[in-house]
Design an enzyme around this catalytic site. Structure first.
Site, PDB file in Angstrom:
ATOM      1  N   CYS A 133       0.813  -1.226   0.000  1.00 11.97           N
ATOM      2  CA  CYS A 133       0.000   0.000   0.000  1.00 11.97           C
ATOM      3  C   CYS A 133       0.845   1.275   0.000  1.00 11.97           C
ATOM      4  O   CYS A 133       0.540   2.244  -0.700  1.00 11.97           O
ATOM      5  CB  CYS A 133      -0.932  -0.002   1.204  1.00 11.97           C
ATOM      6  SG  CYS A 133      -0.162  -0.594   2.720  1.00 11.97           S
ATOM      7  N   HIS A 246      -3.041   5.975   4.781  1.00 11.80           N
ATOM      8  CA  HIS A 246      -1.624   6.229   5.034  1.00 11.80           C
ATOM      9  C   HIS A 246      -1.275   7.627   4.496  1.00 11.80           C
ATOM     10  O   HIS A 246      -1.761   8.029   3.425  1.00 11.80           O
ATOM     11  CB  HIS A 246      -0.739   5.224   4.292  1.00 11.80           C
ATOM     12  CG  HIS A 246      -0.816   3.809   4.824  1.00 11.80           C
ATOM     13  ND1 HIS A 246      -1.487   3.463   5.972  1.00 11.80           N
ATOM     14  CD2 HIS A 246      -0.258   2.653   4.348  1.00 11.80           C
ATOM     15  CE1 HIS A 246      -1.357   2.153   6.181  1.00 11.80           C
ATOM     16  NE2 HIS A 246      -0.623   1.646   5.214  1.00 11.80           N
TER      17      HIS A 246
HETATM   18  P1  NAP Z   1      -6.734 -10.018   8.246  1.00 16.35           P
HETATM   19  O1  NAP Z   1      -7.804  -9.029   8.493  1.00 16.35           O
HETATM   20  O2  NAP Z   1      -6.048 -10.638   9.413  1.00 16.35           O
HETATM   21  O3  NAP Z   1      -7.385 -11.211   7.325  1.00 16.35           O
HETATM   22  C1  NAP Z   1      -6.651 -12.363   6.967  1.00 16.35           C
HETATM   23  C2  NAP Z   1      -7.469 -13.204   5.992  1.00 16.35           C
HETATM   24  O4  NAP Z   1      -6.685 -14.312   5.528  1.00 16.35           O
HETATM   25  C3  NAP Z   1      -8.713 -13.795   6.636  1.00 16.35           C
HETATM   26  O5  NAP Z   1      -9.722 -13.903   5.656  1.00 16.35           O
HETATM   27  C4  NAP Z   1      -8.243 -15.181   7.044  1.00 16.35           C
HETATM   28  O6  NAP Z   1      -9.272 -16.126   7.138  1.00 16.35           O
HETATM   29  C5  NAP Z   1      -7.387 -15.532   5.837  1.00 16.35           C
HETATM   30  N1  NAP Z   1      -6.428 -16.587   6.126  1.00 16.35           N
HETATM   31  C6  NAP Z   1      -5.450 -16.586   7.040  1.00 16.35           C
HETATM   32  N2  NAP Z   1      -4.789 -17.744   7.028  1.00 16.35           N
HETATM   33  C7  NAP Z   1      -5.363 -18.500   6.064  1.00 16.35           C
HETATM   34  C8  NAP Z   1      -5.131 -19.816   5.567  1.00 16.35           C
HETATM   35  N3  NAP Z   1      -4.169 -20.584   6.041  1.00 16.35           N
HETATM   36  N4  NAP Z   1      -5.919 -20.269   4.568  1.00 16.35           N
HETATM   37  C9  NAP Z   1      -6.909 -19.485   4.064  1.00 16.35           C
HETATM   38  N5  NAP Z   1      -7.176 -18.237   4.506  1.00 16.35           N
HETATM   39  C10 NAP Z   1      -6.401 -17.754   5.485  1.00 16.35           C
HETATM   40  O7  NAP Z   1      -5.598  -9.444   7.331  1.00 16.35           O
HETATM   41  P2  NAP Z   1      -5.680  -8.337   6.164  1.00 16.35           P
HETATM   42  O8  NAP Z   1      -5.342  -7.022   6.727  1.00 16.35           O
HETATM   43  O9  NAP Z   1      -6.957  -8.506   5.413  1.00 16.35           O
HETATM   44  O10 NAP Z   1      -4.443  -8.765   5.279  1.00 16.35           O
HETATM   45  C11 NAP Z   1      -4.398  -9.989   4.607  1.00 16.35           C
HETATM   46  C12 NAP Z   1      -3.152 -10.034   3.737  1.00 16.35           C
HETATM   47  O11 NAP Z   1      -3.307  -9.064   2.681  1.00 16.35           O
HETATM   48  C13 NAP Z   1      -1.863  -9.645   4.460  1.00 16.35           C
HETATM   49  O12 NAP Z   1      -1.276 -10.763   5.099  1.00 16.35           O
HETATM   50  C14 NAP Z   1      -1.021  -9.120   3.338  1.00 16.35           C
HETATM   51  O13 NAP Z   1      -0.343 -10.163   2.686  1.00 16.35           O
HETATM   52  C15 NAP Z   1      -2.051  -8.500   2.408  1.00 16.35           C
HETATM   53  N6  NAP Z   1      -2.118  -7.040   2.596  1.00 16.35           N
HETATM   54  C16 NAP Z   1      -1.627  -6.287   1.633  1.00 16.35           C
HETATM   55  C17 NAP Z   1      -1.650  -4.941   1.767  1.00 16.35           C
HETATM   56  C18 NAP Z   1      -1.043  -4.101   0.707  1.00 16.35           C
HETATM   57  O14 NAP Z   1      -0.268  -3.276   1.073  1.00 16.35           O
HETATM   58  N7  NAP Z   1      -1.375  -4.282  -0.555  1.00 16.35           N
HETATM   59  C19 NAP Z   1      -2.186  -4.321   2.879  1.00 16.35           C
HETATM   60  C20 NAP Z   1      -2.689  -5.113   3.880  1.00 16.35           C
HETATM   61  C21 NAP Z   1      -2.653  -6.481   3.718  1.00 16.35           C
HETATM   62  P3  NAP Z   1      -9.965 -16.499   8.573  1.00 16.35           P
HETATM   63  O15 NAP Z   1     -11.145 -15.591   8.719  1.00 16.35           O
HETATM   64  O16 NAP Z   1     -10.392 -17.905   8.367  1.00 16.35           O
HETATM   65  O17 NAP Z   1      -8.939 -16.331   9.631  1.00 16.35           O
HETATM   66  O1  3JN Z   2       1.356  -2.410   7.535  1.00 14.44           O
HETATM   67  C1  3JN Z   2       0.792  -1.901   6.556  1.00 14.44           C
HETATM   68  O2  3JN Z   2       0.322  -0.771   6.597  1.00 14.44           O
HETATM   69  C2  3JN Z   2       0.712  -2.666   5.284  1.00 14.44           C
HETATM   70  C3  3JN Z   2       0.871  -4.115   5.530  1.00 14.44           C
HETATM   71  C4  3JN Z   2       1.072  -4.968   4.565  1.00 14.44           C
HETATM   72  C5  3JN Z   2       1.330  -6.376   4.836  1.00 14.44           C
HETATM   73  C6  3JN Z   2       0.955  -6.945   6.060  1.00 14.44           C
HETATM   74  C7  3JN Z   2       1.237  -8.277   6.323  1.00 14.44           C
HETATM   75  C8  3JN Z   2       1.900  -9.046   5.404  1.00 14.44           C
HETATM   76  C9  3JN Z   2       1.975  -7.155   3.874  1.00 14.44           C
HETATM   77  C10 3JN Z   2       2.306  -6.567   2.555  1.00 14.44           C
HETATM   78  O3  3JN Z   2       1.372  -6.287   1.808  1.00 14.44           O
HETATM   79  O4  3JN Z   2       3.475  -6.373   2.233  1.00 14.44           O
HETATM   80  C11 3JN Z   2       2.286  -8.482   4.186  1.00 14.44           C
HETATM   81  C12 3JN Z   2       3.019  -9.347   3.223  1.00 14.44           C
HETATM   82  O5  3JN Z   2       2.344  -9.918   2.372  1.00 14.44           O
HETATM   83  O6  3JN Z   2       4.238  -9.455   3.319  1.00 14.44           O
END
Ligand code: NAP
Ligand code: 3JN
Length: 340
Positions: A133, A246
């Site tokens: 992000c 952010h």
């Molecule tokens: P979150 O609110 O903790 O949600 C995590 C999601 O992943 C939930 O739906 C969870 O399902 C699922 N999950 C976890 N472990 C799993 C598994 N083993 N198999 C299937 N599903 C699983 O986290 P979030 O903030 O949405 O972030 C999720 C991911 O998106 C992060 O880890 C990161 O890689 C990515 N992300 C990217 C950005 C970006 O900058 N583009 C920003 C934030 C996050 P349950 O409900 O079953 O636990």
């Molecule tokens: O902390 C934030 O504001 C963005 C977080 C992103 C994030 C959180 C957990 C795992 C990432 C990411 O998108 O880089 C990851 C990850 O996939 O490494």
């Protein structure tokens, strides 16, 4: 958009990003035939709404993607690493929100306003990566400046909302704030320190060189998206007690001179940007104004008077929308319109 309709799976549908992906998919022009919502076994059986219908969440398995056309992943890096190849093998195009595939040279890293052409490279592995992000909102205004003047160096400091850490961090900031204003004890579970009324110069894990992984992601991903490994970039990423959006202080040194006024005019015409810059009237980008919409807000555009070719600006975007879900859906729209 062609007449074809697509089956779309969302892995991580119950999370903070997945939930926003559902909303952005409902709002988008992507022609959807059917959706499948996937999560871990913990959430299997839960029901989520899509366009008025209740969809039962299924456990993500190797066989989840048969018959699907597009898979949107936001279930963590490990899950993406393990399951995206199964989706690709079944002919599905994956758009992955984690860091698992971003720096793979065979995987495109897409920001539609910046490098829409990169989407075409999905054919290599069947995977397109969505950047971090903090990177996305920075490259949106950097791209037109880089194209016009060439960027030599970037110094960025971020002020990142807790929603970037997921639902549990949103709850922690709320609970700590409520406890403190009522003079009650509070718990610290998500971050190493209290986040309420505090700033933590620590996002993701520390690496051997003293930088955090979030800082290194910003450096590596920016160079890949702008297709220029010569740009010097240094980042300091900070978690602040804000729920959504952010903010970033971005200092750039360009190769050719450009004035602050010219940057303003350039960014006013650039896609995905709203220039919000009238300091005399106290008008500048605010996290509360960026939240809930898709534009990247840019303001406080001014000459850096300490060097001949320097510009400072303040860049704010909704980290869960443009920083994650919106960018993913925009990539899916390009894919559907041009390549599938
Ligand atoms: P979150 O609110 O903790 O949600 C995590 C999601 O992943 C939930 O739906 C969870 O399902 C699922 N999950 C976890 N472990 C799993 C598994 N083993 N198999 C299937 N599903 C699983 O986290 P979030 O903030 O949405 O972030 C999720 C991911 O998106 C992060 O880890 C990161 O890689 C990515 N992300 C990217 C950005 C970006 O900058 N583009 C920003 C934030 C996050 P349950 O409900 O079953 O636990
Ligand atoms: O902390 C934030 O504001 C963005 C977080 C992103 C994030 C959180 C957990 C795992 C990432 C990411 O998108 O880089 C990851 C990850 O996939 O490494």
């Amino acid at each position: 958009m062609s007449e074809k309709k697509f089956n779309v799976a969302i892995a991580g549908a119950t999370g903070a990003v997945g939930n926003q992906m559902i909303i952005c998919l409902e709002e988008s022009n992507l022609p959807v035939k059917a959706v499948k919502f996937l999560a871990s076994s913990r959430s299997a059986g839960r029901k989520l709404r899509f366009k008025g219908d209740l969809i039962t969440v299924e456990e993500l398995t190797e066989n989840s993607f048969k018959g699907m056309d597009i898979a949107l992943f936001s279930a963590g890096g490990g899950t993406s690493k393990n399951f995206a190849p199964f989706a690709a093998k079944d002919g599905c195009v994956v758009i992955d929100n984690s860091s698992a595939w971003r720096m793979d040279p065979k995987v495109p890293l897409g920001v539609p306003e910046v490098n829409p052409h990169a989407v075409a490279e999905y054919t290599n592995k069947g995977i397109i990566a969505n950047p971090n992000c903090s990177t996305i909102q920075m490259v949106v205004p950097l791209c037109p400046i880089h194209k016009k003047c060439g960027i030599k160096r970037i110094v960025v400091s971020t002020y990142q909302a807790v929603s970037g850490t997921g639902k549990k961090a949103i709850d922690e900031l709320f609970d700590q704030t409520r406890s403190m204003i009522n003079f009650l004890d509070y718990d610290i579970n998500v971050y190493p320190h209290r986040i309420a009324f505090n700033c933590l110069p620590h996002i993701d894990v520390f690496l051997e060189n003293g930088y955090t992984k979030e800082e290194v992601k910003m450096v590596d991903e920016t160079r890949k998206i702008l297709e220029d490994d010569t740009i010097g970039i240094t980042a300091t990423t900070v978690r602040v007690p804000v729920f959504f959006s952010h903010s970033e202080s971005v200092n750039i040194e360009t190769k050719k001179h450009i004035s602050a006024n010219e940057v303003k005019l350039l960014l006013e015409k650039a896609p995905g940007i709203k220039v919000v810059d009238d300091p005399e009237k106290n008008i500048y980008p605010l996290a509360i104004d960026a939240a809930g919409q898709d534009l990247t807000l840019v303001g406080r555009i001014r000459d850096d008077e300490s060097i001949p070719n320097g510009i400072n600006m303040w860049v704010v975007a909704d980290n869960i929308r443009k920083g994650a879900a919106t960018n993913t859906i925009q990539i899916a729209e390009i894919l559907a319109e041009k390549y599938l």
